[in-house]
Motif scaffolding. Structure first.
Motif, PDB file in Angstrom:
ATOM      1  N   LEU A  33      41.742  27.324  43.155  1.00  0.00           N
ATOM      2  CA  LEU A  33      41.760  28.649  42.744  1.00  0.00           C
ATOM      3  C   LEU A  33      42.393  28.868  41.113  1.00  0.00           C
ATOM      4  O   LEU A  33      43.019  28.033  40.806  1.00  0.00           O
ATOM      5  CB  LEU A  33      42.472  29.430  43.710  1.00  0.00           C
ATOM      6  N   PRO A  34      41.987  29.908  40.597  1.00  0.00           N
ATOM      7  CA  PRO A  34      42.365  30.376  39.431  1.00  0.00           C
ATOM      8  C   PRO A  34      43.813  30.469  39.626  1.00  0.00           C
ATOM      9  O   PRO A  34      44.551  30.791  40.632  1.00  0.00           O
ATOM     10  CB  PRO A  34      41.962  31.950  39.150  1.00  0.00           C
ATOM     11  N   LEU A  75      45.003  32.645  34.529  1.00  0.00           N
ATOM     12  CA  LEU A  75      43.606  32.750  34.463  1.00  0.00           C
ATOM     13  C   LEU A  75      43.902  34.455  35.222  1.00  0.00           C
ATOM     14  O   LEU A  75      42.993  35.342  34.787  1.00  0.00           O
ATOM     15  CB  LEU A  75      42.755  31.935  35.323  1.00  0.00           C
ATOM     16  N   PHE A  76      44.276  34.549  36.290  1.00  0.00           N
ATOM     17  CA  PHE A  76      44.515  35.878  37.161  1.00  0.00           C
ATOM     18  C   PHE A  76      44.895  37.018  36.111  1.00  0.00           C
ATOM     19  O   PHE A  76      44.275  37.891  36.116  1.00  0.00           O
ATOM     20  CB  PHE A  76      45.343  35.737  38.149  1.00  0.00           C
ATOM     21  N   LEU A  77      45.982  36.864  35.446  1.00  0.00           N
ATOM     22  CA  LEU A  77      46.413  37.629  34.446  1.00  0.00           C
ATOM     23  C   LEU A  77      45.450  38.108  33.510  1.00  0.00           C
ATOM     24  O   LEU A  77      45.130  39.172  33.089  1.00  0.00           O
ATOM     25  CB  LEU A  77      47.714  36.989  33.808  1.00  0.00           C
ATOM     26  N   ASP A  78      44.641  36.868  33.072  1.00  0.00           N
ATOM     27  CA  ASP A  78      43.579  37.063  32.222  1.00  0.00           C
ATOM     28  C   ASP A  78      42.386  38.422  32.770  1.00  0.00           C
ATOM     29  O   ASP A  78      42.020  39.209  32.027  1.00  0.00           O
ATOM     30  CB  ASP A  78      42.754  35.758  31.827  1.00  0.00           C
ATOM     31  N   ALA A 131      43.255  23.905  32.953  1.00  0.00           N
ATOM     32  CA  ALA A 131      44.440  24.675  32.351  1.00  0.00           C
ATOM     33  C   ALA A 131      44.508  25.896  33.013  1.00  0.00           C
ATOM     34  O   ALA A 131      45.331  26.755  32.853  1.00  0.00           O
ATOM     35  CB  ALA A 131      44.186  24.814  30.826  1.00  0.00           C
ATOM     36  N   PHE A 132      43.190  26.624  33.536  1.00  0.00           N
ATOM     37  CA  PHE A 132      43.256  27.745  34.379  1.00  0.00           C
ATOM     38  C   PHE A 132      42.981  27.829  35.708  1.00  0.00           C
ATOM     39  O   PHE A 132      42.967  28.919  36.376  1.00  0.00           O
ATOM     40  CB  PHE A 132      42.251  28.669  33.450  1.00  0.00           C
ATOM     41  N   HIS A 133      43.136  26.645  36.129  1.00  0.00           N
ATOM     42  CA  HIS A 133      43.122  26.718  37.581  1.00  0.00           C
ATOM     43  C   HIS A 133      44.375  25.810  38.502  1.00  0.00           C
ATOM     44  O   HIS A 133      44.754  24.918  37.785  1.00  0.00           O
ATOM     45  CB  HIS A 133      41.738  25.810  37.849  1.00  0.00           C
ATOM     46  N   ASP A 134      44.494  26.354  39.518  1.00  0.00           N
ATOM     47  CA  ASP A 134      45.670  25.584  40.397  1.00  0.00           C
ATOM     48  C   ASP A 134      45.205  24.285  40.980  1.00  0.00           C
ATOM     49  O   ASP A 134      43.976  24.351  41.690  1.00  0.00           O
ATOM     50  CB  ASP A 134      46.028  26.546  41.547  1.00  0.00           C
ATOM     51  N   ARG A 165      32.279  35.546  34.145  1.00  0.00           N
ATOM     52  CA  ARG A 165      33.710  36.056  33.609  1.00  0.00           C
ATOM     53  C   ARG A 165      34.178  34.893  32.718  1.00  0.00           C
ATOM     54  O   ARG A 165      35.014  33.974  33.095  1.00  0.00           O
ATOM     55  CB  ARG A 165      34.735  36.148  34.795  1.00  0.00           C
ATOM     56  N   PRO A 166      34.018  35.087  31.373  1.00  0.00           N
ATOM     57  CA  PRO A 166      34.380  33.945  30.425  1.00  0.00           C
ATOM     58  C   PRO A 166      35.824  33.947  30.481  1.00  0.00           C
ATOM     59  O   PRO A 166      36.610  35.005  30.481  1.00  0.00           O
ATOM     60  CB  PRO A 166      33.719  34.151  29.181  1.00  0.00           C
ATOM     61  N   ILE A 167      36.374  32.862  30.068  1.00  0.00           N
ATOM     62  CA  ILE A 167      37.811  32.617  29.686  1.00  0.00           C
ATOM     63  C   ILE A 167      37.862  32.708  28.277  1.00  0.00           C
ATOM     64  O   ILE A 167      36.757  32.265  27.338  1.00  0.00           O
ATOM     65  CB  ILE A 167      38.035  31.064  29.940  1.00  0.00           C
TER      66      ILE A 167
END
Lengths: 791, 393
Positions: free
Chosen positions: A321-322, A326-329, A313-316, A212-214
């Motif tokens: 965790l995302p 990132l979850f929204l993405d 930038a995309f993880h907690d 699942r690419p960012i």
């Protein structure tokens, strides 16, 4: 500064190779620069299957056959005149062109190979331009062909210049440690402008979810469907290259999209995708440019901090965790594929029930440990295809994509609830947390990720309202319901001040005589817009928002005031007032009740406080004390809605109770249903045996009345007698009861039947009132009460 | 490196160092100390520009046989096992069995760098020994020194190390001289091919440290840097370093300053040092003795006594390792004038002590250069602010 040197080397290379006006010089320079930069003793350029330039062989013969035989990538060879050495070979323009370097010691590492590949591409670009220029110089062709080539060569020159400028810009932003988004935007913007593309994207592999690419950067504001299409091409390109196992950046075309893979540290890490205006031919010039850019991006990203920063930038940071972004993405991507492929998508919001308690009592470090443990447990009980994210605080979210069906979602929610119900071990303590979950589905009309998240949030809110440790499904009404509820809460806060509240009174009647012995005070709310709102709706709300104390006191005050008036005519009349469990929390409740009674000159025995069964089951020490204090005042206590809670009848012994009000659900079927009848009889007998006054609620017809009388239920309430009426009508009601009520002859009974429970008698002592209000029915004189069975 | 079978090898290296003010006397004295009565195959003369070179060379030539190869150049300081010096003459003599040498000269170096380098390397063909090295002395002020080395490399190829330095002129900015045969030349590249039956090791270290954040060479042309980070190069460079006011208008002051504040060109395995020794005040450009490519990343570098001396010791022990631990017969050293400026004349003694403690009690000859040449791995050979050593086993 791990890999950014190579970006600069490539730019230097490009600049140097661009200087030469003729092909031979360019090739020699390329061979020299390549070998010098990479730190290799040997260098060579092969064009059209022959060695066109070579460095490091001295005056000896260049070993053409051996160099030509060297394969793409790295290999080893024994070169005549040199000896054993390591070789690295990269493509230049087409199959027959190569850039080669060789070293006597040390193999070539991934960085060096990448750099060589980049140099090969750059050389190809320059060569192409040179050849065009050469062709232009030497060629005797038709005028229009020449003009066309001139145009192409000019554009090529401009293009090369632009490429150089663009790469310099990129390089500057890297070396100046520009913020990561800026660096990545430079890559996509540069690629887009060089290709004259409609849009460009840079997708990067997400370490935690390789499939699942960012979306790390986007140029020129494309639409979501375009992005989805680009992502598909990116994935295909990455997969195709992964299968081929080759190391150099390669190009994949699909319609208008062209993708070049991006490599970090030797492994495929993502793709740079451009959307051109029209589908172009394969293997075109644009491909080369895109690949050059992708290689630049690769080298820039090989700086390990960059890739790590993308992931950060995309993880907690606490749980790994995302995060919400990132979850929204992910949700957006899932909605995209759902729209195309008919897959169900569901989002679960998981809120921890008692996290705050743990955090407050054990401290933040323990709270952090707990969150990490919850994250681990959540991930463990979900399929790998699910996405688990932490939104901050004690909120988590789960995305179900392939298995986003209703059944799967609710089962998953239940599974999560059960797993989180098990205790956690935190800093040596055993901690119980629990969770409430809201579930929302993507419907056909729903295409926006934020809406789906909001719905899951609303559903979770409902789950919490309904009692913690459960899940709730979003319904469209919830949104409205929440909004309405918020408005209602605000209105209720002002209801007392605005005199929108009123009290109605429903008679409590002696079943055998029809005498009205008391009145239950029932609160009503006349909302200016919604009209009359029943206490079922607004009392719980009032309890929740904390205004029940004020409302409860107001009702008590009002009812007592009215009662004082009615007791002039009917001195034995009592008032029944509902007491909320919340009011029992108030330490001043006892004093408050006393003061109301005193203020209106009422004996405490004139008041019965009705408390719902549930309250008695809370096993709260404070309640016990308060209730005993209230009892000591002299008021009566009645259990409301008796039979509807968990029956642990032991409490009947613990609490100082005087009466039980049998819930209407038991009364409903007594005239039609044997089971109901049997149940009701048992309850009445129980109460009577314990010496409690039994009041049946909700009597609606004669049959029910008869039955209840036959089982010796003493009191009743319901439409059969009267509905709740305004205060103004009470006096008339009381008078009618006294005057027109038909005498009811008692059925033959044994003395026991006639026994009046001492407390059921109208209590004496109301100041200045000695008259007894009784229907003149010939009954035997009251038998002295049997010894009280209760202490 | 290959070692020939058998033979104890009576090869020898001797170094003499004279401070006599009279050039002819100084030359003869140094030569006599170096040869100590032995017949040399190769004599190298490193002399200050202050000397009368024709007289010096003539005097030295008289005492040599016809078969002896003579070469050398002017310096920015001289060095021997006796210590450092300025205005002095150092003579190194090499001889004995298993050693050969030839010389060749490439002219018009400033306009034909590659050709001059290739011509200077042509003497290599005449040497047929298992271990070969090409010594190069170049004119110190010729730009694009790497083109000279590339020219030489096109002849030597990957298997022959190239080592040497750019001639100096005591920082007087007057011009350098090269010596070959019995001629004193200018604008010439002198190549000496040395062959030995025993290993010869070439090593180098620079001992500078990166400072602060790097800059991008946003505009340059060959050796001329016109912009750093999109600003005028001269102002960026002097400004970031807090250079003294004189550097902004006095070329000599700038030159001395620049020697102590080189730039490091980011490379795969470290940095290539570049000294922006010259300026163009009109265009606010810096001019180095070697190319600084556009788009390159450069660092400000700093050094001190300790790092300078440590680099020398390190390079020498690297060379020793390459020789398999010894023995070492003698060594040639090419050290950058910038390093000497940091050390100070008195402290050159420390460097010499470090060299000898690494290599042992051997004779060492060398000079302070305007650029060092060393290529044994990879294919680039020009360095700045670097310590280069050639050790004979």
């Amino acid at each position: 500064m791990l890999g950014s040197w190579s970006v600069h080397q490539l730019v230097e290379f490009l600049a140097a190779v661009s200087e030469d006006q003729d092909e031979h010089s360019a090739l020699l320079r390329a061979a020299e620069l390549a070998s010098e930069t990479i730190g290799a003793e040997l260098g060579a350029v092969i064009v059209d299957g022959a060695v066109a330039a070579a460095v490091g062989f001295g005056t000896g013969t260049v070993p053409g056959p051996e160099l030509l035989a060297a394969t793409l990538g790295t290999s080893e060879a024994v070169l005549p005149g040199i000896g054993p050495c390591h070789l690295a070979v990269a493509e230049v323009l087409g199959d027959a062109d190569r850039l080669l370097v060789g070293r006597l010691t040390d193999t070539f590492g991934a960085e060096e190979r990448n750099l060589l590949a980049g140099m090969g591409r750059v050389l190809g670009l320059s060569l192409r331009t040179l050849r065009i220029l050469a062709a232009e110089r030497d060629l005797r062709v038709a005028q229009e062909q020449l003009a066309e080539e001139r145009l192409r060569s000019v554009t090529s020159l401009q293009e090369r210049q632009l490429l150089l400028e663009t790469l310099l810009t990129l390089q500057r932003s890297i070396s100046h440690r520009a913020p990561l988004p800026e660096i990545l935007d430079t890559v996509t913007a540069g690629a887009a402008s060089l290709l004259g593309a409609r849009a460009a994207w840079l997708f990067l592999r997400n370490d935690l979810e390789p499939l699942r690419p960012i979306t790390a950067s986007t140029a020129r504001r494309p639409s979501a469907p375009e992005r989805d299409a680009a992502l598909d091409v990116a994935r295909a390109a990455m997969a195709a290259q992964g299968r081929r196992g080759s190391r150099d950046a390669e190009v994949l075309r699909s319609g208008r999209f062209v993708a070049a893979t991006v490599h970090v540290g030797g492994s495929i890490s993502g793709a740079l995708v451009a959307e051109t205006s029209e589908p172009a031919d394969a293997d075109s010039h644009d491909d080369r440019l895109l690949v050059t850019f992708a290689e630049h991006a690769s080298m820039a990203l090989t700086d390990a901090r960059t890739v790590a920063a993308v992931n950060e930038a995309f993880h907690d940071p606490l749980t790994g965790l995302p995060n919400r972004a990132l979850f929204l993405d992910r949700v957006e991507q899932a909605l995209g594929s759902a729209a195309r492929g008919g897959v169900e998508v569901a989002v679960l919001f998981v809120d921890l029930d008692r996290f705050k308690a743990v955090n407050d009592s054990l401290g933040h470090a323990a709270g952090d440990d707990l969150l990490r443990a919850v994250a681990r447990r959540l991930s463990a009980c979900l399929r790998s295809s699910a996405v688990v994210a932490r939104f901050g605080g004690d909120e988590f979210a789960v995305l179900l994509e392939q298995d986003g069906t209703l059944q799967a979602a609710t089962e998953t929610a239940q599974e999560i609830i059960e797993r989180l119900r098990d205790p956690f071990s935190v800093q040596g303590y055993r901690v119980l947390v629990g969770a409430s979950i809201g579930i929302a589905f993507a419907g056909s009309a729903l295409s926006e990720a934020p809406d789906l998240l909001r719905n899951a949030d609303l559903a979770m809110y409902r789950a919490k309202k309904d009692g913690r440790g459960g899940w709730a499904l979003f319904e469209p009404g919830m949104y409205l319901a929440v909004r309405n509820r918020l408005e209602l809460e605000a209105d209720l806060q002002r209801a007392v001040a605005r005199h929108e509240l009123s009290v109605q009174y429903q008679p409590v009647v002696r079943l055998d005589t029809g005498e009205v012995t008391g009145l239950e005070a029932l609160a009503r709310w006349d909302h200016p817009v919604h009209g009359r709102i029943s206490p079922d709706r607004f009392i719980p709300l009032a309890e929740e928002i904390g205004v029940i104390d004020g409302i409860g006191r107001w009702v008590l005050e009002e009812a007592c005031r009215k009662l004082a008036g009615w007791r002039r005519e009917h001195p034995d009349l009592r008032i029944h007032v509902n007491l909320s469990v919340h009011q029992l929390h108030d330490p001043g409740i006892v004093a408050s009740v006393r003061s109301v009674l005193v203020a209106h000159g009422l004996a405490p025995a004139a008041l019965t406080l009705e408390i719902t069964e549930g309250t008695f089951l809370e096993r709260n020490e404070t309640f016990v004390v308060r209730l005993r204090d209230l009892k000591r005042l002299g008021v009566d206590l009645a259990v409301d809605d008796f039979g509807t809670g968990y029956s642990s009848l032991g409490y009947l012994r613990q609490f100082p109770i005087d009466a039980l009000k049998i819930d209407r659900s038991f009364v409903e079927g007594v005239d039609t249903n044997l089971e109901c009848a049997a149940l009701a009889r048992s309850i009445v007998e129980l109460g009577n045996t314990l010496g409690l006054a039994m009041v049946a609620e909700g009597i609606e017809n004669d049959g029910q009345l008869e039955f209840l009388r036959s089982v010796h239920c003493r009191y009743g309430q319901g439409f059969h007698f009267s509905e709740a009426v305004d205060a103004s009508k009470v006096a008339a009601l009381l008078a009618a009861r006294h005057q027109g009520a038909p005498p009811v002859l008692p059925v033959a009974r044994r003395p026991r039947d006639q026994e009046d429970h001492p407390r059921a008698q109208a209590a004496p002592g109301a100041p200045g009132s000695t008259r007894r209000t009784r229907v003149p029915v010939p009954v035997p004189a009251p038998v002295p009460p049997a010894a009280a069975r209760r202490s | 490196m290959k070692r020939a079978d058998g033979g104890t090898g009576a090869r020898w290296v001797g170094v003499g160092h004279s401070f006599a003010p009279d050039s002819a006397s100084a030359g003869r004295a140094a030569l006599a100390a170096a040869t100590a009565g032995r017949e040399p195959r190769l004599v190298l003369v490193f002399a200050s520009i202050a000397h009368e070179l024709e007289a010096l060379v003539a005097a030295v030539r008289v005492d040599l046989g016809a078969g002896t190869t003579l070469a050398g150049c002017t310096t920015a300081g001289e060095l021997s096992q006796a210590g450092g010096g300025r205005g002095s003459v150092v003579v190194a003599a090499l001889g004995g069995e298993g050693l050969s040498a030839e010389v060749a000269v490439g002219l018009d170096a400033s306009t034909r760098q590659r050709e001059a380098g290739a011509t200077a390397a042509s003497c290599l063909a005449a040497i047929d020994r298992p271990n070969r090295v090409l010594l190069l002395f170049t004119p110190g002020f010729v730009p694009r020194q790497e083109e000279i080395v590339r020219g030489a490399y096109s002849v030597t190829g990957a298997t022959v190390p190239v080592v040497g330095g750019a001639a100096g002129d005591d920082l007087s900015m007057a011009g350098t001289r090269q010596i070959a045969g019995d001629a004193v030349l200018s604008d010439a590249v002198v190549g000496i091919a040395v062959g030995s039956d025993f290993p010869i090791a070439v090593s180098m270290r620079h001992g500078w440290r990166k400072v602060g954040e790097p800059m991008v060479v946003s505009a340059s042309d060959g050796t001329v840097i016109s912009q750093l980070d999109d600003e005028p190069a001269l102002d960026v460079y002097l400004g970031r370093l807090g250079a003294p006011a004189e550097t902004f208008h006095d070329p000599l002051a700038h030159n001395r300053f620049a020697l102590l504040h080189p730039l490091g060109l980011q490379r795969l395995n470290g940095e290539d040092i570049r000294v922006p020794g010259e300026v163009d005040y009109a265009t606010r450009s810096l001019i180095c003795t070697a190319d600084v490519p556009r788009g390159a990343l450069v660092w400000l570098m700093e050094g001190d006594e300790v790092s300078v001396v440590e680099a020398a010791a390190g390079a020498c022990s690297d060379a020793l390792d390459l020789l398999g631990g010894g023995p070492v017969v003698g060594a040639l050293v090419f050290d950058c004038v910038g390093r000497r400026l940091i050390l100070g004349d008195e402290l050159v003694e420390k460097e010499v002590a470090a060299i000898r403690s690494s290599l042992g009690d051997v004779d060492v000859a060398g000079f302070f250069t305007y650029g060092e040449i060393a290529r044994s791995r990879g294919s680039s050979g020009v360095h700045n602010e670097t310590f280069v050593v050639m050790a004979l086993g």
